[in-house]
Design a protein around this motif. Sequence first.
Motif, short mmCIF file in Angstrom:
data_model
loop_
_atom_site.label_atom_id
_atom_site.label_comp_id
_atom_site.label_asym_id
_atom_site.label_seq_id
_atom_site.Cartn_x
_atom_site.Cartn_y
_atom_site.Cartn_z
N TRP A 1 11.86 33.93 34.48
CA TRP A 1 11.23 34.96 35.48
C TRP A 1 9.91 35.50 35.10
O TRP A 1 8.94 35.47 35.68
CB TRP A 1 11.98 35.84 36.12
N THR B 1 7.08 32.97 35.42
CA THR B 1 6.73 32.84 36.81
C THR B 1 5.86 34.13 37.11
O THR B 1 4.89 34.01 37.90
CB THR B 1 8.06 32.74 37.66
N THR C 1 2.01 34.09 38.52
CA THR C 1 1.33 34.55 39.90
C THR C 1 0.40 35.57 39.70
O THR C 1 -0.43 35.40 40.53
CB THR C 1 2.93 35.18 40.32
N HIS D 1 -2.83 33.64 38.85
CA HIS D 1 -3.37 33.05 40.09
C HIS D 1 -4.27 34.01 40.75
O HIS D 1 -5.41 33.92 41.31
CB HIS D 1 -2.22 32.40 40.75
N LEU D 2 -3.58 35.27 41.08
CA LEU D 2 -4.13 36.33 41.97
C LEU D 2 -5.57 36.61 41.04
O LEU D 2 -6.63 36.93 41.83
CB LEU D 2 -3.23 37.47 42.08
N LEU E 1 0.88 44.68 45.36
CA LEU E 1 1.99 43.67 46.08
C LEU E 1 2.85 42.79 45.22
O LEU E 1 4.26 42.94 45.24
CB LEU E 1 1.30 43.00 47.10
N VAL E 2 2.05 42.35 44.34
CA VAL E 2 2.95 41.45 43.16
C VAL E 2 3.66 42.41 42.23
O VAL E 2 4.75 42.00 42.34
CB VAL E 2 1.70 40.58 42.52
N ALA F 1 4.90 44.89 43.06
CA ALA F 1 6.40 45.75 43.78
C ALA F 1 7.08 44.54 43.92
O ALA F 1 8.15 44.90 44.00
CB ALA F 1 5.59 46.05 45.25
N GLY F 2 6.52 43.46 43.93
CA GLY F 2 7.64 42.13 44.24
C GLY F 2 8.36 41.98 42.90
O GLY F 2 9.60 41.69 42.94
N ALA G 1 11.09 44.60 42.45
CA ALA G 1 12.11 44.38 43.34
C ALA G 1 13.01 43.67 42.57
O ALA G 1 14.30 43.40 42.55
CB ALA G 1 11.76 43.61 44.81
N THR H 1 -3.57 37.21 49.03
CA THR H 1 -2.79 36.92 47.70
C THR H 1 -1.66 35.82 47.69
O THR H 1 -1.69 35.01 46.82
CB THR H 1 -1.83 38.17 47.78
N LEU I 1 -2.21 32.32 45.38
CA LEU I 1 -0.91 31.66 44.51
C LEU I 1 -0.87 30.28 45.02
O LEU I 1 -0.54 29.32 43.95
CB LEU I 1 0.28 32.56 45.15
N GLY J 1 -3.77 28.27 43.64
CA GLY J 1 -3.76 28.22 42.04
C GLY J 1 -2.70 27.40 41.53
O GLY J 1 -2.80 26.66 40.62
N HIS J 2 -1.45 27.58 42.19
CA HIS J 2 -0.44 26.68 41.67
C HIS J 2 -0.34 25.43 41.93
O HIS J 2 -0.42 24.51 40.98
CB HIS J 2 1.00 27.33 42.39
N ASP K 1 9.01 26.72 40.46
CA ASP K 1 8.36 27.90 40.21
C ASP K 1 7.51 28.31 41.14
O ASP K 1 7.24 29.71 41.20
CB ASP K 1 7.25 27.26 39.05
N ASP L 1 9.60 30.40 43.45
CA ASP L 1 9.96 31.84 42.82
C ASP L 1 8.64 32.68 42.93
O ASP L 1 8.95 33.85 43.48
CB ASP L 1 10.28 31.49 41.47
N GLY L 2 7.70 32.26 42.70
CA GLY L 2 6.28 33.00 42.66
C GLY L 2 6.24 33.25 43.87
O GLY L 2 5.62 34.60 44.44
N SER M 1 8.46 33.92 46.32
CA SER M 1 9.30 34.93 46.75
C SER M 1 9.21 36.28 46.20
O SER M 1 9.46 37.44 46.74
CB SER M 1 10.78 34.33 46.19
N LEU M 2 8.55 36.37 45.04
CA LEU M 2 7.73 37.72 44.34
C LEU M 2 7.04 38.37 45.39
O LEU M 2 7.23 39.46 45.45
CB LEU M 2 7.35 37.12 43.09
N VAL M 3 6.01 37.45 45.96
CA VAL M 3 5.03 38.09 46.69
C VAL M 3 5.55 38.62 48.15
O VAL M 3 5.32 39.69 48.49
CB VAL M 3 3.82 37.05 46.84
N ALA N 1 8.54 39.61 48.47
CA ALA N 1 9.36 40.73 48.18
C ALA N 1 8.36 42.00 47.95
O ALA N 1 8.71 42.93 48.58
CB ALA N 1 10.11 40.64 47.09
N GLY N 2 7.28 41.68 47.44
CA GLY N 2 6.36 42.63 47.57
C GLY N 2 5.62 43.22 48.48
O GLY N 2 5.59 44.47 48.89
N ILE N 3 5.62 42.20 49.64
CA ILE N 3 5.00 42.44 50.93
C ILE N 3 6.04 43.27 51.60
O ILE N 3 6.12 44.26 52.34
CB ILE N 3 4.66 41.11 51.63
#
Lengths: 188, 188
Positions: free
Chosen positions: A126, A129, A133, A136-137, A173-174, A176-177, A180, B133, B137, B140-141, B166, B169-170, B172-174, B176-178
């Motif tokens: 994780w 990952t 992420t 990339h931002l 934002l990232v 915060a993700g 979480a 954002t 991702l 870049g990914h 990956d 997962d990345g 889902s991270l973003v 979750a942040g939103i």
Amino acid sequence: MRHHRSDVVEHAIAVLDAYGLADLTMRRLASELDVRPSALYHHFANKQTLLAAVADELLARGLRPVDEGEWDVRLTQAASQVRDALLAWRDGAELVATVHAFGLGGRAAYDHVAEALEGCGLDEQWRATAARTVLHLVFGHATAEQTHVQASSAGAIDGEVAAVDDFSDGLSLVVAGIRAEVDSRRAS
Amino acid sequence: MRHHRSDVVEHAIAVLDAYGLADLTMRRLASELDVRPSALYHHFANKQTLLAAVADELLARGLRPVDEGEWDVRLTQAASQVRDALLAWRDGAELVATVHAFGLGGRAAYDHVAEALEGCGLDEQWRATAARTVLHLVFGHATAEQTHVQASSAGAIDGEVAAVDDFSDGLSLVVAGIRAEVDSRRAS
DNA sequence: ACCTGAACACCGTTCAAGT
DNA sequence: ACCTGAACACCGTTCAAGT
């Protein structure tokens, strides 16, 4: 007028900053060093390898240890350092992003961000990952910002301020993700 | 043997997919169309403009309306569609990312992601930041994944699977942040 | 409207040879 | 160890002229 690898890299950075990535050619760099283009191939196998060395040098000049503290503060600082390191030179973001995508250099950027995530409570998978992420931002945002120097002189100042805010908002934002995900692990 | 703009774009996609972005040159494309290089400048002002048209066409072929539903499901679907649209062609991600960074085309990708965020409860400023954002991702990914086709044939399959995981997962991270930002707005 | 012919000003890279 | 000389195989772009 004989040079070392480090002379070549140093002059390459100067050419990059003065004329941009598109004009950082082997021939241009050679003439700047007062040397024939073929001489560069004594120091580097090809242009890609040279660019990778330049990218590594840009990062080495811009990154320093992040402060002790909570992972989210450290991560924010690390990401901002990478961003600032790229923005410090003309087309720095595009150069490092290209080299990184090609898989040759720019590894220091990933390591810098990944290190800040150690001990955040996520497993290595994780953390990797999350680090990618964030990277990339950073790369995408800095590249877009640096390529978009096509604004009016008046609007350019507003644009810069807006870009800084937009980056820190996107990063939050990232973060915060990631938080979480950290919290969900702690709960289970 | 006279051609239209659309013929040029169609052949450009074929050359891209068959030989890669580095070999998508004006001269190569012209010879594929059985025409002199200078003929291409009757259809496009320059190479950048042509590449922008190609990028727009790739996206137009890959994007369709996202399903009705909650914003997070829609956003995930929209982002995955953009990703798939890029990965459907050799060097598609690098092409669209480059064009987008240059600010000429590829606007459809942003619109597609931004549309999925409408009605999520954030104001337009935050939605724009979130959309950018996510796009960073995706670009870049996908670029990293497509450039890294330098694995063993056995390892390549594992690599692909790992990349898909990956990415989701990345993403889902973003997301979750939103969501955290959405919830904080709802609470206040 | 669409294309040719011919040129201009460049590229990255190789390699034998020099000091 | 570091560089020159000379070549090879390319680029994007312009522009007068043709049909």
